[in-house]
Scaffold this active site. Structure first.
Site, mmCIF file in Angstrom:
data_model
loop_
_atom_site.group_PDB
_atom_site.id
_atom_site.type_symbol
_atom_site.label_atom_id
_atom_site.label_comp_id
_atom_site.label_asym_id
_atom_site.label_seq_id
_atom_site.Cartn_x
_atom_site.Cartn_y
_atom_site.Cartn_z
ATOM 1 N N ASN A 133 0.806 -1.225 0.000
ATOM 2 C CA ASN A 133 0.000 0.000 0.000
ATOM 3 C C ASN A 133 0.837 1.273 0.000
ATOM 4 O O ASN A 133 0.379 2.311 -0.475
ATOM 5 C CB ASN A 133 -0.955 0.014 1.200
ATOM 6 C CG ASN A 133 -2.305 -0.581 0.817
ATOM 7 O OD1 ASN A 133 -2.653 -0.631 -0.371
ATOM 8 N ND2 ASN A 133 -3.069 -1.023 1.801
ATOM 9 N N PHE A 391 -1.789 -8.090 4.438
ATOM 10 C CA PHE A 391 -0.393 -7.666 4.476
ATOM 11 C C PHE A 391 -0.150 -6.362 3.711
ATOM 12 O O PHE A 391 0.898 -6.179 3.091
ATOM 13 C CB PHE A 391 0.542 -8.785 3.971
ATOM 14 C CG PHE A 391 0.028 -10.148 4.319
ATOM 15 C CD1 PHE A 391 -0.120 -10.511 5.647
ATOM 16 C CD2 PHE A 391 -0.386 -11.037 3.343
ATOM 17 C CE1 PHE A 391 -0.650 -11.744 5.994
ATOM 18 C CE2 PHE A 391 -0.916 -12.269 3.676
ATOM 19 C CZ PHE A 391 -1.050 -12.631 5.013
ATOM 20 N N CYS A 392 -1.141 -5.473 3.749
ATOM 21 C CA CYS A 392 -1.019 -4.172 3.076
ATOM 22 C C CYS A 392 -0.810 -4.343 1.575
ATOM 23 O O CYS A 392 -0.214 -3.479 0.937
ATOM 24 C CB CYS A 392 0.132 -3.345 3.631
ATOM 25 S SG CYS A 392 -0.169 -2.711 5.258
ATOM 26 N N ASN A 393 -1.228 -5.478 1.033
ATOM 27 C CA ASN A 393 -1.028 -5.716 -0.401
ATOM 28 C C ASN A 393 -2.363 -6.158 -0.999
ATOM 29 O O ASN A 393 -2.546 -7.327 -1.345
ATOM 30 C CB ASN A 393 0.057 -6.784 -0.605
ATOM 31 C CG ASN A 393 0.486 -6.910 -2.053
ATOM 32 O OD1 ASN A 393 -0.298 -6.638 -2.968
ATOM 33 N ND2 ASN A 393 1.706 -7.325 -2.277
ATOM 34 N N GLU A 485 -3.640 -2.601 9.217
ATOM 35 C CA GLU A 485 -2.695 -3.688 9.326
ATOM 36 C C GLU A 485 -1.343 -3.214 8.859
ATOM 37 O O GLU A 485 -1.198 -2.137 8.285
ATOM 38 C CB GLU A 485 -3.147 -4.870 8.496
ATOM 39 C CG GLU A 485 -3.216 -4.581 7.039
ATOM 40 C CD GLU A 485 -3.499 -5.820 6.238
ATOM 41 O OE1 GLU A 485 -3.237 -5.768 5.046
ATOM 42 O OE2 GLU A 485 -3.940 -6.821 6.801
#
Ligand code: PLP
Length: 487
Positions: A133, A391-393, A485
């Site tokens: 992100n 996971f920020c993805n 997160e």
């Protein structure tokens, strides 16, 4: 024959990494002393005791003041900060060709590029769907300045960059404008190592390239004479655990001049006037390092790099490769009594161009998704540190679950943001039991065979258990990991 013997038979190369077992017992002895299983190296690396001891010695034996003055404590500090900077450039083989800008973390490095890159109408920001992100967020700067923003998709199920689609995107650049491609060298979601040859391909077609090396650098060598992206972002705690709070942006010297800072502050100007309303930005890295650096921590970067070099990145890579292959093979071999697989792996099921990040979900004998947050809860009870969420993805997760733009719009439509999120999770469940998140285990410098075996034993315990009996974690909007997160 023990399981370990079978492992060694399959991975004879592991034996050559035994120096890491000795280190685990000494420098990382606290892991076993505390009965911990650490499997979150993509979240953060672990530091060796000697790193902290050496740093503490430096702090206790020297008088160190705020750098960039000519008093003795300041000069001593300046020289240590500059030594660390040189060590970073040397480590990545970028001396003379790159400028190293210290930042708070990889996100700080990415934001610096985002805010300073000369996005403009006619120019482009091309991202891969697989991105953290902190890279995705760069699109806000690009959009605000009128640049085109787009994503190159991933293939399913391996979650690799769709190269024909990427080539088509790259071909659209107008070389008369500023065009930026940003992608991760290694995915923090799937562990995929994206091809670094893309850097030269894109540059030859009129693109600047930003390489997010945050998840790659801890277990791989990045040689900036072999591949030369315009920008590289990283966090040092991911590489060697300590210090936190220091990251770096490496910028090609021949690209640095293209960046335009949108403000100035203490430390970044050679000259500023109030009456004249003018300022002159400091040249080189100084123009990008806002205010006072985390100067006491920065020398610990040099110590950490020396530690990493002492261990040998190739040794770490070889070890992680063996352990990851074993983990994947054994996970995929887990089946319920009725023959159904227990594990769904996201990304490559083999070791071709992939690192030690393994993301999965568990399914019950009826094929129902097990709540990944419950897995984290149960793992914690056994002192296993793993990570769950997306996971920020989000792009990698959406591709893995085959969620397209229409799905996302339908799931997130209409009401207030909080309620939307609830609806979205419900929507995913209703549409084929899709998951908004997963379980991630990741290996690194201090990982060993026992860690992997402990996780495999933990996973095997879900054999023949229904999702209902395993249970769920009540959805709490305040701690909703879809929104809040890290890693
Ligand atoms: C690939 C990748 N990029 C960027 C980041 C952001 O790093 P930081 O949180 O240290 O800024 C992370 C963190 O997990 C990452 O894995």
């Amino acid at each position: 024959m023990t399981t370990y013997d079978r492992f060694l038979e399959r991975h004879p190369a592991y034996a050559a990494t035994s120096a890491l077992d000795a280190l685990r017992a000494t420098e990382y002895g606290r892991i076993d002393a505390r009965g911990q299983i650490y499997l979150d190296y993509t979240g953060g690396g672990l530091h060796a005791a000697c790193q902290v001891q050496e740093h503490a010695r430096m702090l206790t034996e020297h008088v160190l003041g705020n750098p960039h003055s000519v008093n003795p404590s300041s000069m001593e500090m300046t020289s240590r900060v500059e030594r660390a900077r040189s060590a970073v450039l040397e480590y990545f083989n970028g001396t003379g060709e790159y400028t190293a800008i210290f930042t708070l973390n990889a996100s700080g490095a990415l934001k610096l590029v985002g805010e300073s890159y000369p996005f403009a109408p006619g120019g482009r920001l091309l991202l891969t769907a697989d991105n953290h992100n902190s890279v995705n967020g760069m699109r806000e700067f690009a959009q605000a300045k009128g640049a085109w923003v787009g994503y190159a998709p991933l293939t399913r199920p391996e979650l690799r960059i769709d190269m024909p689609a990427m080539d088509a995107c790259l071909a659209q650049a107008d070389p008369g404008h500023a065009n930026l491609l940003a992608f991760p060298a290694q995915s923090n979601f799937s562990g995929v190592k994206h091809p670094l040859t893309l850097i030269e391909t894109a540059r030859s077609k009129g693109w600047h390239v930003l390489l997010d090396a945050a998840a790659f650098a801890p277990t791989n060598r990045l040689d900036l004479r072999a591949v030369s992206p315009d920008f590289v972002a990283m966090s040092f705690y991911k590489m060697f655990g300590y210090p936190t709070g220091v990251g770096c942006l490496l910028v090609r010297n021949d690209t640095l001049g293209a960046l335009r800072r949108p403000w100035f502050g203490g430390g970044t100007v050679n000259f500023a006037t109030v009456q004249g309303r003018m300022h002159v930005l400091s040249p080189g890295e100084a123009g990008f390092e806002d205010g006072t650096l985390n100067y006491l921590s920065i020398p610990a970067v040099e110590i950490g790099l020396r530690h990493l070099q002492g261990v040998g990145i190739e040794t770490i890579q070889a070890r992680v490769h063996c352990l990851t292959d074993w983990l994947i093979t054994q996970l995929l071999a887990l089946h319920h009594g009725n023959g159904r697989p227990m594990v769904r792996l996201y990304g490559p099921a083999n070791m071709t161009q992939r690192g030690g990040t393994v993301t999965l979900n568990l399914y019950d004998p009826g094929g129902h998704l097990v709540d990944y947050r419950r897995i984290e809860e149960l793992a914690a009870q056994e002192s296993i540190s793993l990570r769950t969420g997306c996971f920020c993805n989000p792009g990698a997760g959406e591709t893995a679950e085959d969620l397209n733009e229409a799905d996302m719009r339908a799931g997130l439509a209409e009401e207030g943001a909080d309620i939307n999120l609830r609806r979205f999770l419900h929507y995913l469940q209703e549409h084929g039991g899709k998951s908004a998140g997963a379980v991630r285990v990741s290996m690194g410098l201090a990982s060993n065979f026992a860690d992997v075996e402990r996780f495999l034993a933990f996973a095997a315990r879900f054999r023949d258990q229904t999702a209902l009996t395993i249970g769920t974690v009540p959805f709490d909007i305040e701690s909703c990991r879809v929104v809040r997160e890290g890693g």
